[in-house]
Design a protein around this motif. Structure first.
Motif, PDB file in Angstrom:
ATOM      1  N   MET A  77       6.003   5.973  -0.072  1.00  0.00           N
ATOM      2  CA  MET A  77       4.776   6.012   0.715  1.00  0.00           C
ATOM      3  C   MET A  77       4.001   4.691   0.652  1.00  0.00           C
ATOM      4  N   SER A  78       3.405   4.314   1.782  1.00  0.00           N
ATOM      5  CA  SER A  78       2.458   3.193   1.823  1.00  0.00           C
ATOM      6  C   SER A  78       1.075   3.786   1.990  1.00  0.00           C
ATOM      7  N   SER A  93       6.370   4.630  -8.628  1.00  0.00           N
ATOM      8  CA  SER A  93       5.670   3.481  -9.220  1.00  0.00           C
ATOM      9  C   SER A  93       5.108   2.614  -8.102  1.00  0.00           C
ATOM     10  N   PRO A  94       3.838   2.187  -8.224  1.00  0.00           N
ATOM     11  CA  PRO A  94       3.233   1.416  -7.142  1.00  0.00           C
ATOM     12  C   PRO A  94       3.490  -0.080  -7.224  1.00  0.00           C
ATOM     13  N   LYS A  95       3.592  -0.687  -6.057  1.00  0.00           N
ATOM     14  CA  LYS A  95       3.543  -2.134  -5.895  1.00  0.00           C
ATOM     15  C   LYS A  95       2.211  -2.335  -5.188  1.00  0.00           C
ATOM     16  N   LYS A  96       1.237  -2.938  -5.878  1.00  0.00           N
ATOM     17  CA  LYS A  96      -0.147  -2.845  -5.465  1.00  0.00           C
ATOM     18  C   LYS A  96      -0.857  -4.193  -5.434  1.00  0.00           C
ATOM     19  N   SER A  97      -1.801  -4.317  -4.494  1.00  0.00           N
ATOM     20  CA  SER A  97      -2.646  -5.504  -4.474  1.00  0.00           C
ATOM     21  C   SER A  97      -3.615  -5.446  -5.664  1.00  0.00           C
ATOM     22  N   VAL A  98      -4.113  -6.607  -6.069  1.00  0.00           N
ATOM     23  CA  VAL A  98      -5.092  -6.664  -7.156  1.00  0.00           C
ATOM     24  C   VAL A  98      -6.287  -7.506  -6.724  1.00  0.00           C
ATOM     25  N   ILE A  99      -7.422  -7.162  -7.284  1.00  0.00           N
ATOM     26  CA  ILE A  99      -8.666  -7.887  -7.049  1.00  0.00           C
ATOM     27  C   ILE A  99      -8.811  -8.930  -8.153  1.00  0.00           C
TER      28      ILE A  99
END
Length: 118
Positions: A77-78, A93-99
């Motif tokens: 899922m996106s 497991s997520p592949k995620k943007s970071v702040i």
């Protein structure tokens, strides 16, 4: 002296100063309205995204969703949320943007958002 920490960078999941994500300011307004002007924090934002991500998976799983169909809907899922954009792999497991925040006079300031590589 708070200025000793100037130019220190660190990553997090959420920043109320993030103007690159239109969902952030809407989330803050809604949260403050429902919580007597209290400010949401990182954990509140993560919980908010978790609920909406699960809702998206249930909707994708269909009218007669089962535990298995929801699990399958989450796989790959996106999702675009308050804490950024991410894609879940087949195991969840997520592949995620970071702040990225930068300290200025002892206070965190939004600097940028780093998107994951494709």
């Amino acid at each position: 002296d708070k200025s000793l920490y100037n130019n220190v960078l660190y990553t997090t999941h959420y920043s109320p100063d993030d103007t690159s994500n239109a969902k952030v300011q809407d989330f803050i307004k809604s949260y403050k309205k429902a919580n007597k002007s209290a400010d949401p924090n990182t954990f509140t934002a993560l919980a908010y995204d978790s609920v909406y991500m699960m809702a998206q998976a249930i909707e994708k799983a269909g009218k007669n969703a089962t535990r298995e169909s929801v699990r399958n809907a989450i796989s790959g899922m996106s999702f675009e949320g308050v804490t950024g954009n991410f894609t879940l792999d087949k195991k969840g497991s997520p592949k995620k943007s970071v702040i990225v925040l930068e300290l200025k006079d002892g206070k965190p300031q939004y600097k940028t958002t780093i998107q994951p590589s494709k």
